[in-house]
Design a protein around this motif. Sequence first.
Motif, PDB file in Angstrom:
ATOM      1  N   SER A  53      34.564  27.850  46.119  1.00 40.43           N
ATOM      2  CA  SER A  53      33.619  28.424  44.960  1.00 40.43           C
ATOM      3  C   SER A  53      32.205  27.999  44.991  1.00 40.43           C
ATOM      4  O   SER A  53      31.695  28.082  44.341  1.00 40.43           O
ATOM      5  CB  SER A  53      34.193  27.599  43.437  1.00 40.43           C
ATOM      6  OG  SER A  53      34.146  26.491  43.719  1.00 40.43           O
ATOM      7  N   SER A  66      42.600  28.456  40.531  1.00 38.64           N
ATOM      8  CA  SER A  66      41.650  29.172  41.162  1.00 38.64           C
ATOM      9  C   SER A  66      41.438  30.598  40.310  1.00 38.64           C
ATOM     10  O   SER A  66      42.104  30.656  39.181  1.00 38.64           O
ATOM     11  CB  SER A  66      42.289  29.949  42.510  1.00 38.64           C
ATOM     12  OG  SER A  66      42.323  28.849  43.281  1.00 38.64           O
ATOM     13  N   GLN A  93      31.016  36.219  50.284  1.00 36.08           N
ATOM     14  CA  GLN A  93      31.006  37.057  49.199  1.00 36.08           C
ATOM     15  C   GLN A  93      31.048  38.550  49.598  1.00 36.08           C
ATOM     16  O   GLN A  93      31.737  39.338  48.705  1.00 36.08           O
ATOM     17  CB  GLN A  93      29.785  36.493  48.055  1.00 36.08           C
ATOM     18  CG  GLN A  93      29.854  35.296  47.769  1.00 36.08           C
ATOM     19  CD  GLN A  93      28.940  34.908  46.904  1.00 36.08           C
ATOM     20  OE1 GLN A  93      27.716  35.169  46.931  1.00 36.08           O
ATOM     21  NE2 GLN A  93      29.066  34.411  45.491  1.00 36.08           N
ATOM     22  N   TYR A 151      41.119  35.070  45.978  1.00 38.48           N
ATOM     23  CA  TYR A 151      40.932  33.909  44.922  1.00 38.48           C
ATOM     24  C   TYR A 151      39.863  32.988  45.293  1.00 38.48           C
ATOM     25  O   TYR A 151      39.683  32.582  46.382  1.00 38.48           O
ATOM     26  CB  TYR A 151      42.364  33.278  44.867  1.00 38.48           C
ATOM     27  CG  TYR A 151      43.553  34.360  44.261  1.00 38.48           C
ATOM     28  CD1 TYR A 151      43.828  34.111  42.932  1.00 38.48           C
ATOM     29  CD2 TYR A 151      44.017  35.034  45.277  1.00 38.48           C
ATOM     30  CE1 TYR A 151      44.867  34.984  42.582  1.00 38.48           C
ATOM     31  CE2 TYR A 151      45.079  35.948  44.727  1.00 38.48           C
ATOM     32  CZ  TYR A 151      45.464  35.995  43.600  1.00 38.48           C
ATOM     33  OH  TYR A 151      46.455  36.682  42.840  1.00 38.48           O
ATOM     34  N   ARG A 152      39.063  32.571  44.185  1.00 40.97           N
ATOM     35  CA  ARG A 152      38.064  31.484  44.393  1.00 40.97           C
ATOM     36  C   ARG A 152      38.453  30.302  43.796  1.00 40.97           C
ATOM     37  O   ARG A 152      38.972  30.107  42.724  1.00 40.97           O
ATOM     38  CB  ARG A 152      36.781  32.014  43.437  1.00 40.97           C
ATOM     39  CG  ARG A 152      35.820  31.019  43.823  1.00 40.97           C
ATOM     40  CD  ARG A 152      34.499  31.237  42.578  1.00 40.97           C
ATOM     41  NE  ARG A 152      34.930  31.211  41.524  1.00 40.97           N
ATOM     42  CZ  ARG A 152      34.611  31.782  40.330  1.00 40.97           C
ATOM     43  NH1 ARG A 152      33.670  32.825  40.191  1.00 40.97           N
ATOM     44  NH2 ARG A 152      35.060  31.460  39.144  1.00 40.97           N
ATOM     45  N   TYR A 153      38.679  29.222  44.664  1.00 39.62           N
ATOM     46  CA  TYR A 153      39.019  28.077  44.288  1.00 39.62           C
ATOM     47  C   TYR A 153      38.114  27.162  43.462  1.00 39.62           C
ATOM     48  O   TYR A 153      36.923  27.123  44.169  1.00 39.62           O
ATOM     49  CB  TYR A 153      39.687  27.114  45.812  1.00 39.62           C
ATOM     50  CG  TYR A 153      40.312  25.930  45.480  1.00 39.62           C
ATOM     51  CD1 TYR A 153      41.478  25.608  45.152  1.00 39.62           C
ATOM     52  CD2 TYR A 153      39.640  24.782  45.695  1.00 39.62           C
ATOM     53  CE1 TYR A 153      42.075  24.343  44.837  1.00 39.62           C
ATOM     54  CE2 TYR A 153      40.093  23.292  45.359  1.00 39.62           C
ATOM     55  CZ  TYR A 153      41.473  23.507  45.123  1.00 39.62           C
ATOM     56  OH  TYR A 153      41.883  22.298  44.827  1.00 39.62           O
ATOM     57  N   ASP A 154      38.484  26.848  42.438  1.00 36.58           N
ATOM     58  CA  ASP A 154      37.442  26.192  41.499  1.00 36.58           C
ATOM     59  C   ASP A 154      37.656  24.713  41.361  1.00 36.58           C
ATOM     60  O   ASP A 154      36.990  24.004  40.571  1.00 36.58           O
ATOM     61  CB  ASP A 154      37.647  26.843  40.207  1.00 36.58           C
ATOM     62  CG  ASP A 154      37.416  28.389  40.062  1.00 36.58           C
ATOM     63  OD1 ASP A 154      36.501  28.774  40.741  1.00 36.58           O
ATOM     64  OD2 ASP A 154      37.952  29.002  39.457  1.00 36.58           O
ATOM     65  N   LEU A 177      39.138  37.166  41.695  1.00 39.74           N
ATOM     66  CA  LEU A 177      37.940  38.033  41.796  1.00 39.74           C
ATOM     67  C   LEU A 177      38.264  39.535  41.715  1.00 39.74           C
ATOM     68  O   LEU A 177      39.305  39.869  42.216  1.00 39.74           O
ATOM     69  CB  LEU A 177      37.129  37.578  43.035  1.00 39.74           C
ATOM     70  CG  LEU A 177      36.735  36.081  43.038  1.00 39.74           C
ATOM     71  CD1 LEU A 177      35.868  36.076  44.405  1.00 39.74           C
ATOM     72  CD2 LEU A 177      36.024  35.603  41.858  1.00 39.74           C
ATOM     73  N   TYR A 193      28.226  31.470  53.025  1.00 37.14           N
ATOM     74  CA  TYR A 193      28.742  31.703  51.682  1.00 37.14           C
ATOM     75  C   TYR A 193      28.205  33.247  51.280  1.00 37.14           C
ATOM     76  O   TYR A 193      29.217  33.910  50.601  1.00 37.14           O
ATOM     77  CB  TYR A 193      28.274  30.649  50.753  1.00 37.14           C
ATOM     78  CG  TYR A 193      29.219  30.647  49.464  1.00 37.14           C
ATOM     79  CD1 TYR A 193      30.510  30.466  49.572  1.00 37.14           C
ATOM     80  CD2 TYR A 193      28.605  31.120  48.185  1.00 37.14           C
ATOM     81  CE1 TYR A 193      31.369  30.496  48.451  1.00 37.14           C
ATOM     82  CE2 TYR A 193      29.396  31.134  47.190  1.00 37.14           C
ATOM     83  CZ  TYR A 193      30.711  30.501  47.183  1.00 37.14           C
ATOM     84  OH  TYR A 193      31.314  30.869  46.172  1.00 37.14           O
ATOM     85  N   ALA A 233      34.519  39.474  50.818  1.00 37.26           N
ATOM     86  CA  ALA A 233      35.380  39.338  49.784  1.00 37.26           C
ATOM     87  C   ALA A 233      35.406  40.501  48.859  1.00 37.26           C
ATOM     88  O   ALA A 233      36.416  41.296  48.574  1.00 37.26           O
ATOM     89  CB  ALA A 233      35.186  38.223  48.965  1.00 37.26           C
TER      90      ALA A 233
END
Length: 478
Positions: A362, A449, A374, A388-391, A452, A370, A377
């Motif tokens: 994330s 996560s 994106q 999935y964005r790990y938060d 997105l 990064y 992605a």
Amino acid sequence: MIIEVVFLLNLVFAMLTVFREKREISATWAWLLVLLLLPVIGFILYLFIGKKLSRNKIDDIRTQKQIGIDQLVSLQKEQWDEKELLPADEIIDTAREMVHLFLETDNAILTKHNKVEILTDGKEKFKRLFEDIAAATDHVHVEYYTFYNDEIGNQLLHLLEKKAAEGVKVRVIYDSFGSHGTTKKFFAKLEELGGRAEAFFGSGRSFSSFRLNYRNHRKLVIIDGKVGYIGGFNVGDQYLSRSKKFGYWRDTHIRVQGNATDSMQSRFFMDWNATAPEKDRIDYQENYFPLVKRQGKTSIQIVSSGPDNDIEKIKLGYIKMINNATEYIMIQTAYLIPDDPILEALSLAAFSGIKVKIMIPSMPDHPFVYRATQYYAKSLITNGVEIYRYDNGFLHSKTLVVDDKIASVGSANMDYRSFKLNFEVNAFLYDQEISEQLSNIFREDMKKSTKLTIEDFKEQSIWLKFKQYFSRLLSPIL
């Protein structure tokens, strides 16, 4: 007039500089873009980052013997011909094909009856590692991309010093770029006590052979030839979640007991002999490859790749796994910058109705990387892949699991750099139970996560979208 002359000279030298070295066309155009947009500065960047490995260095790495493994490779190839290596009742056909692939391209032997422990938390990983090193009686071999001079780095160093003082043979390989701030002086006491530490492509090399772009990204520890560690964790406080910037550090490592340590040991020796002075190079000794009783039921191949070989072996393994999936594909990667073959394989799987799930961080640890992540992605979401964005902190794990049957854990991300530029090493595991454990870990991480959507990207600012598109152009050299 002066500006025009400088621009013209820059253009000429840019073309001469980039085209004189053989490389993929995508990387060639990316470097041309850098050299043209950043006159003078671009040439400095190219000098330190873009120049390819010297032929002498490549030959030096390639010619290192697979100490302790060569005889086993010959035996396994004979067994393969006789169809004795992988009986049909022990392993699925897809795995048989992968084992053959790695045996032919990397001389990666298949080791059976290994015991594997999955470690996803830095504190637990280093606790287990320190316990194993403390119990060492013969040797400890350590290889990390990052070995920081911080709290955990000093704790590990002091433990290694203690073992060296006891007469245990200690050898350390660290990457001089990945371990920035750590110098030869850091290991001075260890060497006084009989241990040895060498920087991969160390700072003591000649300026003409200096290459920042080709790094030893491997993470290996082998203890007494009986216990091995391989995965994504490096040595540094941030890997124990002590960094305010990154917060909780989510990674994946495995602890292995069994004959897979022979392959890890052989990989370490090849790297050591390509790095250390000739007088300190290692030859075969029985104590480095002790006979190990059956520990578990996991079959493993240790597979290496790097710029010293034109065959991108770990990437081929990833593609093979993706193409043979029938139910699901789960990927965790810190950097999602796939080249065309990987991108097409993932998209084809998703178009074919296979559940493809990819988890990314994330937050950035490298801005351009990064933004490129994106971009890809968004592209993959368009093609039906779930992203999935790990938060819950920073995701650094490098895992691939397919159909609860085959898994990979190691140092290689799903990106250009891991495939073409870095020296990497992964464990490919043929075990339903281990694969199920890794897929369950992925599902637990999904709870922390955010899935997105295309709408998430549509709402981004024009400036952010521009940075993503521009970073994508630089993908082959990031």
